[in-house]
Design a protein around this motif. Structure first.
Motif, short mmCIF file in Angstrom:
data_model
loop_
_atom_site.label_atom_id
_atom_site.label_comp_id
_atom_site.label_asym_id
_atom_site.label_seq_id
_atom_site.Cartn_x
_atom_site.Cartn_y
_atom_site.Cartn_z
N VAL A 106 1.18 -1.31 -0.17
CA VAL A 106 -0.29 0.16 0.21
C VAL A 106 0.96 1.17 0.26
CG1 VAL A 106 -1.97 1.27 1.49
CG2 VAL A 106 -1.82 -1.12 1.42
N ARG A 107 0.22 2.61 -1.12
CA ARG A 107 1.13 3.35 -0.71
C ARG A 107 0.04 4.46 0.07
NH1 ARG A 107 1.71 5.86 -6.16
NH2 ARG A 107 0.74 4.83 -7.39
N ASP A 108 0.58 5.65 0.09
CA ASP A 108 -0.38 6.63 0.59
C ASP A 108 0.13 7.91 -0.53
OD1 ASP A 108 -1.08 8.05 2.12
OD2 ASP A 108 -0.04 8.74 3.53
N LEU A 109 -0.82 8.15 -1.13
CA LEU A 109 -1.07 9.17 -1.94
C LEU A 109 -1.47 10.75 -1.25
CD1 LEU A 109 -3.43 7.28 -4.04
CD2 LEU A 109 -1.37 7.53 -4.23
N PHE A 110 -2.43 10.85 -0.31
CA PHE A 110 -2.42 12.02 0.19
C PHE A 110 -3.33 11.84 1.03
CE2 PHE A 110 -5.43 12.53 -2.99
CZ PHE A 110 -6.95 12.28 -2.74
N CYS A 111 -2.76 12.98 2.43
CA CYS A 111 -4.21 13.24 3.62
C CYS A 111 -4.76 14.64 3.57
CB CYS A 111 -3.57 12.46 4.48
SG CYS A 111 -4.25 12.64 6.82
N LEU A 112 -5.79 14.49 3.39
CA LEU A 112 -6.57 15.92 4.64
C LEU A 112 -7.22 16.04 4.76
CD1 LEU A 112 -8.51 16.37 0.31
CD2 LEU A 112 -5.82 16.80 1.04
N THR A 113 -7.40 17.18 5.48
CA THR A 113 -8.03 16.78 7.23
C THR A 113 -9.12 18.77 6.98
OG1 THR A 113 -5.66 19.20 8.05
CG2 THR A 113 -5.88 16.62 8.50
N ILE B 223 -4.02 20.27 2.76
CA ILE B 223 -3.19 19.15 2.59
C ILE B 223 -1.99 18.96 3.54
CG2 ILE B 223 -2.75 18.08 1.18
CD1 ILE B 223 -2.98 20.35 -0.89
N ARG B 224 -2.43 18.11 4.56
CA ARG B 224 -1.55 17.20 5.08
C ARG B 224 -0.04 17.18 4.68
NH1 ARG B 224 -1.87 20.53 9.50
NH2 ARG B 224 -1.23 18.80 10.99
N ARG B 225 -0.37 15.38 4.28
CA ARG B 225 0.73 15.77 3.43
C ARG B 225 0.13 14.71 2.02
NH1 ARG B 225 -0.87 11.46 7.22
NH2 ARG B 225 -1.34 9.53 6.56
N GLY B 226 1.47 14.58 1.28
CA GLY B 226 1.17 13.66 -0.06
C GLY B 226 0.74 15.13 -1.39
N ARG B 227 0.52 14.74 -2.34
CA ARG B 227 0.28 15.21 -3.22
C ARG B 227 -1.32 15.40 -3.61
NH1 ARG B 227 4.88 15.64 -7.21
NH2 ARG B 227 3.14 16.54 -9.06
N ILE B 228 -2.16 16.62 -4.40
CA ILE B 228 -3.22 15.81 -4.64
C ILE B 228 -3.77 17.08 -6.11
CG2 ILE B 228 -3.93 17.57 -2.79
CD1 ILE B 228 -6.79 16.53 -3.58
N SER B 229 -3.95 16.90 -7.22
CA SER B 229 -4.56 17.23 -7.54
C SER B 229 -5.62 18.67 -8.14
CB SER B 229 -5.66 17.04 -8.90
OG SER B 229 -6.48 16.96 -10.20
N PRO B 230 -5.28 19.59 -8.74
CA PRO B 230 -5.67 21.53 -7.91
C PRO B 230 -7.46 21.09 -7.77
CG PRO B 230 -3.89 21.58 -8.73
CD PRO B 230 -3.69 19.65 -8.84
N GLU C 291 -17.02 21.09 9.97
CA GLU C 291 -16.32 21.43 9.46
C GLU C 291 -15.53 20.85 10.70
OE1 GLU C 291 -17.03 24.74 11.05
OE2 GLU C 291 -18.55 24.79 9.90
N GLN C 292 -15.08 19.59 10.39
CA GLN C 292 -14.21 18.68 10.65
C GLN C 292 -13.84 16.97 10.27
OE1 GLN C 292 -13.29 17.55 14.71
NE2 GLN C 292 -15.31 19.41 15.63
N GLY C 293 -13.21 16.98 9.64
CA GLY C 293 -13.08 15.57 9.49
C GLY C 293 -11.64 15.22 8.67
N ARG C 294 -11.50 14.04 8.01
CA ARG C 294 -10.51 13.12 7.33
C ARG C 294 -10.55 13.03 6.21
NH1 ARG C 294 -7.03 10.73 12.18
NH2 ARG C 294 -8.53 10.20 12.20
N ILE C 295 -9.52 13.06 4.63
CA ILE C 295 -9.58 12.21 3.85
C ILE C 295 -8.78 11.35 3.68
CG2 ILE C 295 -9.84 12.35 0.94
CD1 ILE C 295 -11.94 15.07 1.70
N ILE C 296 -8.17 10.46 3.74
CA ILE C 296 -6.90 9.86 3.46
C ILE C 296 -7.28 8.88 2.15
CG2 ILE C 296 -5.17 7.90 4.02
CD1 ILE C 296 -5.94 8.39 6.98
N LEU D 16 -12.44 7.55 4.56
CA LEU D 16 -13.01 8.56 5.05
C LEU D 16 -13.53 8.89 6.24
CD1 LEU D 16 -15.15 9.27 2.01
CD2 LEU D 16 -13.28 10.81 2.60
N ASP D 17 -12.96 9.77 7.56
CA ASP D 17 -13.07 9.62 8.79
C ASP D 17 -14.08 11.32 8.96
OD1 ASP D 17 -13.18 8.70 11.91
OD2 ASP D 17 -11.48 10.02 11.43
N GLY D 18 -15.24 11.03 9.81
CA GLY D 18 -15.61 12.24 10.46
C GLY D 18 -16.65 12.92 9.01
#
Length: 107
Positions: free
Chosen positions: A22-29, A37-44, A60-65, A77-79
């Motif tokens: 598994v390889r991590d692509l990006f993490c958004l909060t 953007i917390r880490r990684g790269r994402i298409s604009p 209002e809050q959550g996380r996308i990995i 997806l969390d939250g």
């Protein structure tokens, strides 16, 4: 209960990562309604689409990995409310099918 389920899912992902690559692509909060953007790269373009969905759903809050298993991209997806969760998954899948790389460019 939700936290226990999330921890179980993460544990399964870690075990899968060890065995399948598994390889991590990006993490958004999402904090106070702001998408970061917390880490990684994402298409604009994908980032803008996610921001639109989250703003429209008043998240209002959550996380996308995003991660890849054997070159197949997936979302964790969390939250995120159920309706926004479903829309984000459709947006992600369509972007991936149309443009191939969800990390193209840097935002």
């Amino acid at each position: 209960m939700r936290l226990a389920l999330l921890l179980l899912l993460i544990a399964l992902l870690v075990l899968g990562a060890i065995s399948r690559g598994v390889r991590d692509l990006f993490c958004l909060t999402i904090r106070e309604g702001r998408l970061e953007i917390r880490r990684g790269r994402i298409s604009p373009m994908l980032l803008q689409a996610f921001a639109y969905v989250l703003r429209d759903a008043h998240v209002e809050q959550g996380r996308i990995i995003a991660f890849a298993v054997d070159d197949e991209a997936h979302l964790l997806l969390d939250g995120i409310p159920e309706r926004a969760d479903a829309i984000l998954r459709v947006v992600f899948d369509r972007h991936r099918r149309l443009f191939g790389d969800v990390t193209a460019g840097s935002a």
